[in-house]
Design a protein around this motif. Structure first.
Motif, short mmCIF file in Angstrom:
data_model
loop_
_atom_site.label_atom_id
_atom_site.label_comp_id
_atom_site.label_asym_id
_atom_site.label_seq_id
_atom_site.Cartn_x
_atom_site.Cartn_y
_atom_site.Cartn_z
N LEU A 60 0.79 -1.00 -0.01
CA LEU A 60 -0.21 -0.07 -0.01
C LEU A 60 0.84 1.06 -0.10
N SER A 61 2.09 1.29 0.71
CA SER A 61 2.76 2.25 0.90
C SER A 61 3.39 2.69 -0.62
N LEU A 73 -9.78 -1.84 -2.13
CA LEU A 73 -10.43 -2.93 -1.17
C LEU A 73 -9.58 -3.77 -0.51
N ALA A 74 -9.58 -3.91 0.94
CA ALA A 74 -8.54 -4.92 1.27
C ALA A 74 -9.77 -5.88 2.38
N PHE A 88 -5.42 3.10 7.55
CA PHE A 88 -5.05 3.64 6.14
C PHE A 88 -6.02 4.16 5.59
N GLU A 89 -5.99 5.74 5.35
CA GLU A 89 -6.99 6.49 4.75
C GLU A 89 -7.14 6.23 3.36
N GLU A 90 -6.05 5.44 2.68
CA GLU A 90 -6.26 5.22 1.22
C GLU A 90 -7.31 4.22 0.92
N ILE A 91 -7.64 3.43 1.97
CA ILE A 91 -8.62 2.18 1.72
C ILE A 91 -9.98 2.68 1.87
N ASP A 92 -10.85 2.27 0.77
CA ASP A 92 -12.07 3.05 0.77
C ASP A 92 -13.05 1.80 1.33
N TYR A 93 -12.91 0.42 1.15
CA TYR A 93 -13.73 -0.80 1.41
C TYR A 93 -12.74 -1.80 2.09
N LYS A 130 -15.29 5.15 10.89
CA LYS A 130 -14.12 5.82 10.10
C LYS A 130 -14.48 6.32 8.89
N GLY A 131 -15.97 6.23 8.37
CA GLY A 131 -16.36 6.70 6.96
C GLY A 131 -15.91 5.61 5.71
#
Length: 282
Positions: A60-61, A73-74, A88-93, A130-131
């Motif tokens: 991810l980094s 998605l993770a 991690f803010e980058e993850i949406d789902y 966390k949205g």
């Protein structure tokens, strides 16, 4: 609009040879340029259970998300993994595998179905705080090889339980390639009509020659979310059939285009991703 979810995580996770972190990241970065709605890129699970995914945070980094419209998605299997992913803010789902088969739920997450439902509620609460959005995969969604109970009514019961938890995305997963077009049509039509606020998706494992009637059945019943993996790499080892793999994304795209659906993908970037897939999975 059809949502295409590309699943390099599912393609990679079962491979015995560890794929170098830099290679994983380069491949996923290429996929991020294609225009998929979502890229299922990794999982925060026990490295003993899935050693191939032990470097998900490091991968991810290394991802370049600035020029990509795709969401990430993770997969997680417990509250600990969810908390790690939510850092991690980058993850949406976040994706959670819930099985209709008690046997497979125990094998997959070391939990009973009832325990898994409690975990889903905990993760759903964390996601809302966390949205983030929780995607629940109903594995063994079209039957199982263990003799565990299965019926469309059982599927409906699971969907009701998830709806009560305010789950907004549910993907029926054909873990062993057993789905028949008539059953696919029934499940999507009945559940989509009953729960119009839920986005229902499909994660198939199938033989390539069986793909078209299954996709057409899902489309005709209103499914608009499809998972795939370039060249059909990956699949479930429980299938005990090397020909039962993930849906090859290129075949899925071809069927959708022939049915008149636009995919809005960058064909040049897709071509480069196909070339890179052959290298990564050789």
């Amino acid at each position: 609009m059809i949502k295409l979810i590309e699943c390099p995580r599912d393609a990679m996770q079962g491979r015995e040879r560890f794929i170098d972190t830099a290679i994983k990241a380069a491949y996923i970065n290429q996929l991020l340029q294609v225009g998929f709605d979502t890229v299922d890129f990794g999982s925060f699970v026990s490295p003993k259970a899935i050693p191939q995914m032990r470097d998900t945070a490091e991968v991810l980094s290394l991802l370049d998300l600035h020029q990509s419209k795709s969401k990430l998605l993770a997969i997680v299997a417990n509250e600990r993994g969810a908390n790690e992913a939510l850092f991690f803010e980058e993850i949406d789902y976040l994706g959670f595998p819930l099985s209709l088969s008690e046997t497979f739920q125990q094998r997959n997450t070391n939990k009973s179905i009832q325990e898994a439902l409690v975990t889903i509620e905990e993760i759903q609460n964390l996601c809302e705080t966390k949205g983030k959005t929780l995607v629940t995969y109903l594995s063994m969604g079209f039957g199982n090889p263990y003799g565990d109970p299965y019926s469309p009514d059982l599927v409906a019961e699971f969907v009701k339980n998830l709806n009560d938890l305010d789950i907004k995305i549910i993907s029926f997963a054909d873990t062993i390639g057993s789905a028949e077009p008539s059953l696919i049509a029934e499940l999507y039509k009945v559940n989509a009509e009953t729960y119009p606020t839920i986005e229902f998706g499909m994660h198939l494992h199938t033989r390539p020659q069986d793909l078209r009637p299954k996709i057409e059945a899902a489309l005709n019943a209103g499914c608009k979310r499809f998972d795939g993996a370039l060249k059909g790499f990956g699949g479930c080892p429980m299938a005990k059939d090397e020909l039962v793999g993930n849906v090859a994304t290129e075949n899925l795209i071809r069927i959708l285009e022939e049915k008149g659906y636009e995919n809005h993908l960058d064909k040049n970037e897709f071509s480069e991703a196909m070339k890179l897939a052959q290298v990564v999975f050789s």
